[in-house]
Design a protein around this motif. Structure first.
Motif, PDB file in Angstrom:
ATOM      1  N   TYR A  99       7.908 -41.701  78.668  1.00 52.96           N
ATOM      2  CA  TYR A  99       7.189 -40.406  78.771  1.00 52.96           C
ATOM      3  C   TYR A  99       7.632 -39.265  77.777  1.00 52.96           C
ATOM      4  O   TYR A  99       6.800 -38.727  76.998  1.00 52.96           O
ATOM      5  N   ASN A 100       8.984 -39.184  77.745  1.00 55.51           N
ATOM      6  CA  ASN A 100       9.390 -38.220  76.770  1.00 55.51           C
ATOM      7  C   ASN A 100       9.125 -38.575  75.374  1.00 55.51           C
ATOM      8  O   ASN A 100       8.715 -38.040  74.385  1.00 55.51           O
ATOM      9  N   ASP A 101       9.112 -40.115  75.002  1.00 55.51           N
ATOM     10  CA  ASP A 101       8.763 -40.404  73.633  1.00 55.51           C
ATOM     11  C   ASP A 101       7.297 -40.244  73.222  1.00 55.51           C
ATOM     12  O   ASP A 101       6.734 -39.884  72.149  1.00 55.51           O
ATOM     13  N   TYR A 114      11.968 -49.771  76.818  1.00 55.62           N
ATOM     14  CA  TYR A 114      10.465 -50.371  77.129  1.00 55.62           C
ATOM     15  C   TYR A 114      10.076 -51.019  75.879  1.00 55.62           C
ATOM     16  O   TYR A 114      10.818 -50.766  74.637  1.00 55.62           O
ATOM     17  N   THR A 115       9.181 -51.783  75.850  1.00 58.69           N
ATOM     18  CA  THR A 115       8.690 -52.571  74.880  1.00 58.69           C
ATOM     19  C   THR A 115       7.490 -51.854  73.854  1.00 58.69           C
ATOM     20  O   THR A 115       6.924 -50.974  74.628  1.00 58.69           O
ATOM     21  N   ALA A 116       7.454 -52.131  72.895  1.00 58.29           N
ATOM     22  CA  ALA A 116       6.272 -51.445  71.908  1.00 58.29           C
ATOM     23  C   ALA A 116       4.995 -51.658  72.554  1.00 58.29           C
ATOM     24  O   ALA A 116       3.866 -50.719  72.499  1.00 58.29           O
ATOM     25  N   LYS A 117       4.718 -52.768  73.320  1.00 53.71           N
ATOM     26  CA  LYS A 117       3.320 -52.981  73.838  1.00 53.71           C
ATOM     27  C   LYS A 117       3.447 -52.179  74.898  1.00 53.71           C
ATOM     28  O   LYS A 117       2.062 -51.620  75.150  1.00 53.71           O
ATOM     29  N   ASP A 118       4.388 -52.109  75.864  1.00 55.06           N
ATOM     30  CA  ASP A 118       4.151 -50.740  76.823  1.00 55.06           C
ATOM     31  C   ASP A 118       3.819 -49.529  76.415  1.00 55.06           C
ATOM     32  O   ASP A 118       3.071 -48.520  76.883  1.00 55.06           O
ATOM     33  N   PHE A 119       4.323 -49.058  75.366  1.00 54.64           N
ATOM     34  CA  PHE A 119       4.503 -47.815  74.782  1.00 54.64           C
ATOM     35  C   PHE A 119       3.105 -47.650  74.215  1.00 54.64           C
ATOM     36  O   PHE A 119       2.351 -46.570  74.392  1.00 54.64           O
TER      37      PHE A 119
END
Length: 59
Positions: free
Chosen positions: A48-50, A4-9
């Protein structure tokens, strides 16, 4: 490798915080990420895990 992207995170981190602020922390699930970002289960689970491991480190 991140799926996933940093933006999504950052977006999901902010959303998770909003859920917790209104007392709905338990309602933030993998399904929430799937619906919001239109991710498959594998990518949503990784994110989710991150997120959960990140919040555990902060406390």
């Amino acid at each position: 490798m991140k799926q996933y992207t940093a933006k999504d995170f950052e977006e999901m981190k902010r959303l998770k915080k909003e859920f917790e602020e209104v007392g709905q922390g338990q309602a933030f699930t993998i399904g929430t990420i799937q619906r919001r970002l239109r991710y498959g289960k594998k990518r949503a689970t990784a994110l989710y895990n991150d997120l959960t491991s990140d919040s555990e480190k902060a406390t």
